[in-house]
Design a protein around this motif. Structure first.
Motif, short mmCIF file in Angstrom:
data_model
loop_
_atom_site.label_atom_id
_atom_site.label_comp_id
_atom_site.label_asym_id
_atom_site.label_seq_id
_atom_site.Cartn_x
_atom_site.Cartn_y
_atom_site.Cartn_z
N TYR A 463 0.86 -1.18 0.00
CA TYR A 463 0.00 0.00 0.00
C TYR A 463 0.90 1.24 0.00
O TYR A 463 1.71 1.41 0.92
CB TYR A 463 -0.90 0.04 1.23
N CYS A 464 0.76 2.08 -1.01
CA CYS A 464 1.47 3.37 -1.04
C CYS A 464 0.53 4.43 -0.48
O CYS A 464 -0.51 4.72 -1.08
CB CYS A 464 1.89 3.71 -2.47
N ILE A 465 0.88 5.00 0.66
CA ILE A 465 -0.02 5.89 1.40
C ILE A 465 0.65 7.25 1.58
O ILE A 465 1.80 7.33 2.02
CB ILE A 465 -0.38 5.29 2.77
N ALA A 466 -0.07 8.30 1.26
CA ALA A 466 0.42 9.67 1.44
C ALA A 466 -0.76 10.59 1.72
O ALA A 466 -1.92 10.27 1.40
CB ALA A 466 1.19 10.14 0.21
N THR A 467 -0.46 11.74 2.29
CA THR A 467 -1.52 12.72 2.57
C THR A 467 -1.91 13.48 1.32
O THR A 467 -3.10 13.60 1.01
CB THR A 467 -1.04 13.72 3.65
N HIS A 468 -0.93 13.97 0.57
CA HIS A 468 -1.20 14.81 -0.60
C HIS A 468 -0.91 14.03 -1.88
O HIS A 468 0.23 13.60 -2.09
CB HIS A 468 -0.36 16.08 -0.56
N GLY A 469 -1.90 13.87 -2.72
CA GLY A 469 -1.73 13.19 -4.00
C GLY A 469 -1.57 14.20 -5.12
O GLY A 469 -2.56 14.58 -5.77
N ILE A 488 -3.08 2.59 -3.88
CA ILE A 488 -2.53 3.94 -3.72
C ILE A 488 -3.54 4.73 -2.91
O ILE A 488 -4.66 4.97 -3.38
CB ILE A 488 -2.28 4.60 -5.08
N VAL A 489 -3.17 5.13 -1.72
CA VAL A 489 -4.10 5.78 -0.79
C VAL A 489 -3.63 7.21 -0.53
O VAL A 489 -2.50 7.42 -0.07
CB VAL A 489 -4.20 4.99 0.54
N VAL A 490 -4.49 8.17 -0.84
CA VAL A 490 -4.21 9.59 -0.58
C VAL A 490 -5.47 10.23 -0.01
O VAL A 490 -6.53 9.61 0.05
CB VAL A 490 -3.76 10.33 -1.87
N THR A 491 -5.35 11.48 0.40
CA THR A 491 -6.51 12.24 0.87
C THR A 491 -6.90 13.26 -0.20
O THR A 491 -6.22 13.42 -1.21
CB THR A 491 -6.21 12.95 2.20
N ASN A 492 -7.98 13.97 0.05
CA ASN A 492 -8.47 14.95 -0.92
C ASN A 492 -8.00 16.37 -0.61
O ASN A 492 -8.69 17.34 -0.90
CB ASN A 492 -10.00 14.91 -0.99
N VAL A 501 -9.44 9.98 -11.60
CA VAL A 501 -9.83 9.12 -10.48
C VAL A 501 -10.65 7.94 -10.99
O VAL A 501 -10.48 6.80 -10.54
CB VAL A 501 -10.61 9.92 -9.43
N LYS A 502 -11.53 8.18 -11.94
CA LYS A 502 -12.37 7.11 -12.47
C LYS A 502 -11.56 6.06 -13.21
O LYS A 502 -11.89 4.86 -13.17
CB LYS A 502 -13.44 7.70 -13.38
N ARG A 503 -10.52 6.48 -13.92
CA ARG A 503 -9.71 5.54 -14.69
C ARG A 503 -8.83 4.67 -13.79
O ARG A 503 -8.43 3.57 -14.18
CB ARG A 503 -8.82 6.29 -15.69
N SER A 504 -8.52 5.15 -12.60
CA SER A 504 -7.60 4.43 -11.72
C SER A 504 -8.34 3.33 -10.96
O SER A 504 -9.42 3.56 -10.40
CB SER A 504 -6.95 5.40 -10.73
N LYS A 505 -7.77 2.15 -10.96
CA LYS A 505 -8.34 1.02 -10.24
C LYS A 505 -7.69 0.81 -8.87
O LYS A 505 -8.23 0.08 -8.04
CB LYS A 505 -8.20 -0.26 -11.08
N LYS A 506 -6.54 1.41 -8.66
CA LYS A 506 -5.83 1.23 -7.40
C LYS A 506 -5.96 2.43 -6.46
O LYS A 506 -5.64 2.32 -5.28
CB LYS A 506 -4.33 0.99 -7.66
N LEU A 507 -6.44 3.53 -6.97
CA LEU A 507 -6.47 4.77 -6.18
C LEU A 507 -7.63 4.78 -5.19
O LEU A 507 -8.77 4.50 -5.55
CB LEU A 507 -6.56 5.98 -7.11
N VAL A 508 -7.32 5.16 -3.95
CA VAL A 508 -8.31 5.34 -2.89
C VAL A 508 -8.11 6.74 -2.33
O VAL A 508 -7.01 7.08 -1.89
CB VAL A 508 -8.16 4.29 -1.78
N VAL A 509 -9.18 7.55 -2.34
CA VAL A 509 -9.11 8.93 -1.86
C VAL A 509 -9.90 9.05 -0.56
O VAL A 509 -11.11 8.78 -0.55
CB VAL A 509 -9.64 9.93 -2.92
N LEU A 510 -9.22 9.43 0.50
CA LEU A 510 -9.87 9.60 1.80
C LEU A 510 -10.34 11.04 1.96
O LEU A 510 -9.66 11.98 1.54
CB LEU A 510 -8.89 9.25 2.93
N ASP A 511 -11.49 11.21 2.59
CA ASP A 511 -12.09 12.53 2.75
C ASP A 511 -11.64 13.17 4.06
O ASP A 511 -11.80 12.58 5.13
CB ASP A 511 -13.62 12.39 2.72
N LEU A 512 -11.06 14.36 3.96
CA LEU A 512 -10.64 15.11 5.15
C LEU A 512 -11.54 16.30 5.43
O LEU A 512 -11.18 17.17 6.23
CB LEU A 512 -9.20 15.60 4.97
N SER A 513 -12.69 16.35 4.79
CA SER A 513 -13.59 17.48 5.04
C SER A 513 -14.08 17.50 6.49
O SER A 513 -14.29 18.58 7.06
CB SER A 513 -14.79 17.41 4.09
N GLY A 514 -14.22 16.34 7.10
CA GLY A 514 -14.62 16.30 8.51
C GLY A 514 -13.56 16.89 9.41
O GLY A 514 -13.88 17.63 10.36
#
Length: 538
Positions: A463-469, A488-492, A501-514
């Motif tokens: 898992y490649c994880i970062a805050t800023h994508g 690939i895990v990043v935040t928004n 984002v739609k084309r990527s099958k590995k990308l996961v975007v976490l929501d930091l609006s909360g």
């Protein structure tokens, strides 16, 4: 919330809408447009007199336009008699330029901080600054929020078997961030580091230089004087045998490193086993010293007895704490694995080296008899100072200290004429690996680290994880094509194109609006934000 206005820039409107939805409001009206020559124009469309104003503007691909737009909006709100102005920058622009990369470089992050202060902000809210000391550039309060609690919650909820995972840093500079997440999840951690492979590194040391030999000859000292004598060796062996007679044979300290004289230093943390540093290379690239040490059997606390015998004191183990110590510590011996990198990819050990190829092509251009160097002894020592090795930096220090940066590392990995040695410290065999950093821009170091833990360390999932994508150029697509990367895990915090984002099958975007909305709410009501940094049990 009453007497609060939230304005949105043009960089990340989707994030602003999510923040306002959580706060039960809508973005305040503001007219943002550009003139034909590219100038930015801002007009506030509502009254903000004696109100708390929050302007949400993250970095974007058009970073200069976004920054200038933010500055103009701050100035407009200041002129409209706002009570307070808070800039909410989920990704702080120019945060990677927080120190000089060269002696004639600029500290651009400090310049941006000065611009924001002069424009009129009273407060800054951001997420995971690339260099936390950047907060010192501001004369105003800065809330540097962390995405780590959000990432930790996602890991616990979405990664099966995360309890046996390993958190890995892809460079030595990110170890503090990695150890923080590892401590929060109670996981082991590892480090991946790369170093440029330089030919004839051993010949450039000062002890092998002609100038040093000549100086010693004039002083009447020979190099053999520094070599250990047989008497010294016999004395060391005798001393070793004496110590061994008094040391218990059934237990050894797992964190103690055997010394040539037979004694052991007190236990030290794992991260200090590699504290020795070679010039121009990472301290973790040297693996032979760790491998040469005998493997420990268990961890036992040691205490010094006041009774001394021989030239040293005896180390006696506290058997009463043996069981408690074994329960508290479950450390394993550190594994050090090295590999070869050519153009950013792991290659076999027998692959041809581009460094040797470059040397063989250029060796014919060297003056004189290169192999014999018959004229070296006739040269002036001062004019022959190149024998000591070319200094890495003209004004002292090393080029590694002055320009070590992820972007420089990426450029080096892409150079087809350079070969790098990559080192993995830590056991990842048959385990899940979380490669952690604060941002993903170029993908070279990420792919190199993923290939190392999979092809050399035998990890089963990465898992490649970062805050800023940020995903500059086609880095997201290259990481998608890498078979060694599973997610690939990043935040928004940074805007990513919807189609991408739609084309990527590995990308996961976490929501930091909360996280951001709660920070805004607490800031408005004057509440503490300490709870936003804590890990809460699910």
């Amino acid at each position: 919330m009453r007497r609060v206005k939230i304005f949105s820039g043009t960089s990340h409107p989707l994030l602003v809408e999510a923040i306002c939805e959580r706060l039960g409001t809508i973005p305040a009206k503001a007219e943002l447009k550009k003139f034909s020559n590219g100038e930015t124009s801002v007009a506030i469309g509502t009254s903000i007199r004696e109100q708390d104003v929050f302007i949400v503007q993250s970095g974007s691909d058009a970073v200069n336009d976004s920054l200038m737009e933010l500055l103009i909006m701050i100035s407009a709100c200041k002129g409209s008699s706002a009570k307070s102005i808070t800039a909410v920058m989920p990704y702080f622009s120019y945060s990677r330029q927080s120190k000089k990369k060269s002696h004639r470089g600029a500290i651009t992050a400090r310049l941006v901080a000065n611009l924001l202060s002069v424009a009129g902000i009273h407060h800054l809210i951001t997420v995971d600054l690339h260099a936390p000391p950047t907060q010192g550039f501001f004369g105003k309060p800065v809330d540097n929020l962390h995405a780590e609690p959000t990432i930790a919650r996602w890991i616990k909820a979405n990664v099966p078997g995360w309890q046996e995972a390993v958190v890995v840093s892809k460079n030595p500079g990110g170890t503090k961030r990695v150890t923080s997440l590892a401590d929060a999840l109670k996981l082991n951690f590892g480090i991946v580091t790369t170093a440029r492979r330089r030919p004839n590194d051993g010949n450039s040391s000062i002890e092998n230089s002609t100038i040093l030999d000549r100086t010693l000859d004039r002083m009447g000292v020979t190099t053999e004087s520094f070599a250990p004598t047989d008497e010294d060796s016999d004395a060391n062996l005798s001393h070793t045998s004496n110590i061994g007679e008094h040391r218990p044979l059934h237990k050894t300290s797992p964190r103690s490193v055997p010394q040539p004289n037979g004694t052991n230093h007190p236990s030290v943390p794992f991260r200090h086993l590699h504290s020795h540093r070679e010039h121009g290379s990472s301290p973790l690239t040297q693996s032979t010293r760790v491998e040469s040490a005998s493997p420990p059997t268990s961890r036992m606390p040691a205490r010094r007895d006041g009774t001394a015998f021989g030239p040293s004191r005896a180390l006696q183990f506290d058997r009463d704490n043996e069981e408690a110590s074994d329960e508290d510590y479950a450390d394993e011996r550190a594994e050090v694995i090295t590999g070869r990198l050519i153009q950013g990819h792991i290659v076999d050990d027998d692959a041809p080296s581009p460094v040797l190829s470059t040397m063989s092509n250029s060796i014919s251009t060297l003056p004189g008899d290169v192999m014999g160097q018959p004229s070296l002894d006739d040269r002036d020592p001062m004019s022959s100072s190149f024998i000591l090795g070319t200094p890495d930096h003209a004004l002292g220090g090393s080029i590694h200290d002055a320009t070590h940066h992820s972007d420089d590392e990426e450029e080096g990995l892409k150079n087809p004429e350079l070969e790098h040695t990559i080192t993995l410290v830590g056991n990842v065999r048959d385990r899940i690996v979380f490669i952690i950093d604060d941002l993903i821009d170029q993908c070279g170091s990420w792919i190199a680290a993923a290939e190392t833990v999979v092809k050399r360390g035998d990890a089963k999932k990465v898992y490649c994880i970062a805050t800023h994508g940020i995903f500059g150029d086609d880095s997201l697509e290259q990481m998608e094509d890498c078979d060694c990367i599973d997610y690939i895990v990043v935040t928004n915090t940074y805007p990513i194109g919807t189609e991408r984002v739609k084309r990527s099958k590995k990308l996961v975007v976490l929501d930091l609006s909360g996280l951001l909305s709660e920070a805004i709410r607490r800031n408005h009501y004057g509440e503490s934000i300490s709870a936003l940094f804590q890990h809460h049990a699910d």
